[in-house]
Design a protein around this motif. Structure first.
Motif, PDB file in Angstrom:
ATOM      1  N   VAL A 422       7.486  48.353  -7.804  1.00  0.00           N
ATOM      2  CA  VAL A 422       6.902  46.872  -7.318  1.00  0.00           C
ATOM      3  C   VAL A 422       5.399  46.886  -8.290  1.00  0.00           C
ATOM      4  CG1 VAL A 422       5.815  45.560  -5.670  1.00  0.00           C
ATOM      5  CG2 VAL A 422       8.156  46.825  -5.381  1.00  0.00           C
ATOM      6  N   ILE A 423       4.674  48.171  -7.771  1.00  0.00           N
ATOM      7  CA  ILE A 423       3.188  48.104  -8.531  1.00  0.00           C
ATOM      8  C   ILE A 423       3.161  47.954 -10.140  1.00  0.00           C
ATOM      9  CG2 ILE A 423       1.389  49.485  -8.710  1.00  0.00           C
ATOM     10  CD1 ILE A 423       1.878  50.866  -6.130  1.00  0.00           C
ATOM     11  N   LYS A 425       5.554  46.464 -11.828  1.00  0.00           N
ATOM     12  CA  LYS A 425       6.248  45.080 -12.141  1.00  0.00           C
ATOM     13  C   LYS A 425       4.998  43.950 -11.893  1.00  0.00           C
ATOM     14  CE  LYS A 425      10.427  45.072 -13.145  1.00  0.00           C
ATOM     15  NZ  LYS A 425      10.731  44.421 -14.382  1.00  0.00           N
ATOM     16  N   VAL A 426       4.127  44.149 -10.922  1.00  0.00           N
ATOM     17  CA  VAL A 426       2.948  43.444 -10.758  1.00  0.00           C
ATOM     18  C   VAL A 426       2.017  43.497 -11.599  1.00  0.00           C
ATOM     19  CG1 VAL A 426       1.027  42.790  -9.112  1.00  0.00           C
ATOM     20  CG2 VAL A 426       3.316  43.070  -8.359  1.00  0.00           C
ATOM     21  N   LYS A 430       5.009  40.721 -14.173  1.00  0.00           N
ATOM     22  CA  LYS A 430       6.438  40.398 -13.969  1.00  0.00           C
ATOM     23  C   LYS A 430       6.844  40.309 -12.285  1.00  0.00           C
ATOM     24  CE  LYS A 430       8.158  42.514 -18.634  1.00  0.00           C
ATOM     25  NZ  LYS A 430       8.845  43.677 -18.983  1.00  0.00           N
ATOM     26  N   ALA A 431       5.685  39.968 -11.861  1.00  0.00           N
ATOM     27  CA  ALA A 431       5.727  39.837 -10.241  1.00  0.00           C
ATOM     28  C   ALA A 431       7.249  39.114  -9.916  1.00  0.00           C
ATOM     29  CB  ALA A 431       4.685  39.384  -9.660  1.00  0.00           C
ATOM     30  N   LYS A 432       7.450  38.090 -10.752  1.00  0.00           N
ATOM     31  CA  LYS A 432       8.680  37.077 -10.323  1.00  0.00           C
ATOM     32  C   LYS A 432       9.840  37.979 -10.456  1.00  0.00           C
ATOM     33  CE  LYS A 432       9.434  35.638 -15.033  1.00  0.00           C
ATOM     34  NZ  LYS A 432       8.611  36.779 -15.800  1.00  0.00           N
ATOM     35  N   ASP A 433       9.942  39.194 -10.899  1.00  0.00           N
ATOM     36  CA  ASP A 433      11.090  39.990 -11.015  1.00  0.00           C
ATOM     37  C   ASP A 433      11.386  40.668  -9.555  1.00  0.00           C
ATOM     38  OD1 ASP A 433      11.469  39.020 -13.435  1.00  0.00           O
ATOM     39  OD2 ASP A 433      10.909  40.985 -14.220  1.00  0.00           O
ATOM     40  N   VAL A 434      10.555  40.722  -8.811  1.00  0.00           N
ATOM     41  CA  VAL A 434      10.334  41.546  -7.524  1.00  0.00           C
ATOM     42  C   VAL A 434      11.041  40.487  -6.371  1.00  0.00           C
ATOM     43  CG1 VAL A 434       9.204  42.555  -5.819  1.00  0.00           C
ATOM     44  CG2 VAL A 434       8.283  42.560  -8.073  1.00  0.00           C
ATOM     45  N   TRP A 439       9.972  43.385  -1.953  1.00  0.00           N
ATOM     46  CA  TRP A 439       8.845  43.093  -1.390  1.00  0.00           C
ATOM     47  C   TRP A 439       8.961  43.783   0.149  1.00  0.00           C
ATOM     48  CZ3 TRP A 439       4.700  42.715  -3.869  1.00  0.00           C
ATOM     49  CH2 TRP A 439       4.512  41.973  -5.048  1.00  0.00           C
TER      50      TRP A 439
END
Length: 458
Positions: A422-423, A425-426, A430-434, A439
């Motif tokens: 998650v970290i 990706k953010v 690419k936070a939209k992939d989480v 979350w």
């Protein structure tokens, strides 16, 4: 014909004879759990005789549920990896907090996890939960569990042992436990190569017999102070009667006072149980031709419900998480296609209740080949992990794999794999992939990580 109406044998292209033979084949492929599970869970302070009874009964009941809820040729029992996590991670961590009945707390977590799994099985949320976890993490977690199980097996036989300088080292090859465990691994490999039915069980039994020969010749010396007990089974009329004293041994008080830690334990059990179950069911169903034209499981709700009910019932009886066994593919390869295969396997588990002197006399070094081999099979999932594309997928998967064996904790592997994923990706935009599930998992594990960081050093 009753069997035809109940299991739709002709529709699945099978018959009673084939189904019964397939059920026997599945049983032989997974009956090693009756020797391994008491050996593993007894490390948590539980009575192995009670564990044996709980393992037999819960396996039989859960497998019958699979037969009648989904009409699948799939058998269930206390899951490998989950039992090791129970005994070698959860219980020791709880003991550190001063709890004397730690295994009862762990059983409570298994019970709650099973209830949650039942609720998820009755809804469509289970598919979302499965699909929203990155595939890299799913495969990496399975591979990590494989390494974890293998190390547990090697440690039980003394093949690997503690060392002040290097943490771990190779044990003494001069001891019968180490030599016979390594020989047993080779025996299982040879039996597997030649497609011998029940090769894992046979490998355990051969290793055990070699141990008895070692005891007879004086190489293996009985010394209870060194945890070296006689390898000969002790038969008596009373020993043939099933015994159970762990029914409904839960501790909800500790769970209420340590809610965050209990939630982490429960979530880890649930996470591994769901993906182990789904992966196994898809694999077995694919071999049996039970997937629809879109590759989806037919009667998926019934199959998942059987697994969840098995877990709840198993915890009530006094054993770790019950899950579907990939060894069911042995019965499918023999022609099993319906729940009649499962019914046959379940009956054999019930019959096994009266053979406890044999299974309970098998030493831990003789079960090492089974643990190592199951670890090998699970590690094969590493081939499905993509280490060449996204940095979050790469690092998350790597941490999930290495943290499990190196920290002796499945939960640690899941936690650091998910947190890092998650970290990264953010940070990489690419936070939209989480997805929401990730979350929620991130917040849960992050809170627990903060709690660990604030705890005084041991």
């Amino acid at each position: 014909m009753f069997m035809e109406k109940l299991f739709k044998l002709q529709e699945h292209g099978t018959n009673v004879k084939t189904e019964i033979a397939s059920g026997v084949t599945t049983f032989l492929a997974m009956v090693y759990i009756l020797a391994v599970n008491p050996s593993i869970l007894s490390a948590a302070g539980m009575n192995p005789t009670y564990i044996f009874t709980a393992t037999c009964v819960s396996a039989g009941i859960a497998t019958l549920c699979m037969a009648f809820f989904a009409n699948y040729p799939v058998a269930l029992a206390s899951g490998m990896g989950l039992n090791a996590y129970f005994a070698y991670t959860v219980v020791p961590e709880i003991v550190k907090s001063g709890v004397t009945n730690a295994w009862q707390v762990a059983l409570t977590a298994v019970f709650v996890e099973g209830i949650i799994f039942i609720l998820l099985s009755l809804t469509n949320f289970r598919e979302k939960l499965v699909n929203d976890i990155p595939s890299n993490l799913k495969h990496a977690i399975t591979a990590g569990i494989g390494l974890f199980i293998a190390i547990v097996g090697l440690k039980n036989a003394g093949v690997v042992t503690g060392d002040k300088s290097t943490l771990i080292k190779f044990g003494s090859l001069g001891t019968p436990q180490v030599a016979l465990a390594l020989l047993g691994i080779l025996i299982v490999a040879v039996l597997y190569h030649f497609n011998v039915k029940g090769y894992i069980l046979l490998g355990i039994l051969i290793t055990w017999v070699l141990g008895m020969i070692a005891q007879a010749t004086g190489w293996y010396v009985v010394n209870p102070k060194m945890d070296m007990y006689s390898l000969y089974p002790s038969f008596s009329f009373s020993s043939l009667i099933p015994k159970d004293g762990n029914i409904w041994k839960f501790d909800f008080a500790w769970a209420g006072n340590n809610l965050l830690q209990f939630a982490i334990i429960t979530f880890s059990f649930l996470f591994v149980d769901i993906f182990d179950t789904v992966g196994t069911l898809i694999g077995v169903a694919n071999n049996a031709g039970l997937l629809d034209e879109n590759g989806n499981l037919q009667n998926a709700k019934g199959a998942l419900l059987a697994d969840a009910v098995g877990t709840v019932f198993g915890s009530i009886m006094g054993t770790s998480t019950v899950t579907s066994f990939v060894e069911s593919t042995a019965g499918v390869a023999n022609g099993g296609r319906t729940g009649l295969t499962s019914v046959t396997t379940a009956i054999l588990f019930f019959i096994s209740l009266f053979f406890s002197p044999i299974f309970l006399a098998i030493p831990s070094f003789a079960t090492t080949p089974a643990l190592v081999w199951v670890g090998l099979l699970m590690l094969q999932n590493i081939k499905e992990v993509d280490f060449s594309h996204d940095i979050a997928d790469t690092v998350g998967a790597f941490l999930a794999i290495i943290m499990m064996p190196f920290t002796s904790s499945i939960a640690s592997g899941i936690m650091w794999g998910m947190i890092s994923w998650v970290i990264l990706k953010v940070i990489t935009g690419k936070a939209k992939d989480v997805k929401p599930v990730m979350w929620i998992s991130f917040v849960l594990f992050a809170l627990y990580a903060v709690k660990l960081a604030m705890a005084p050093a041991a």
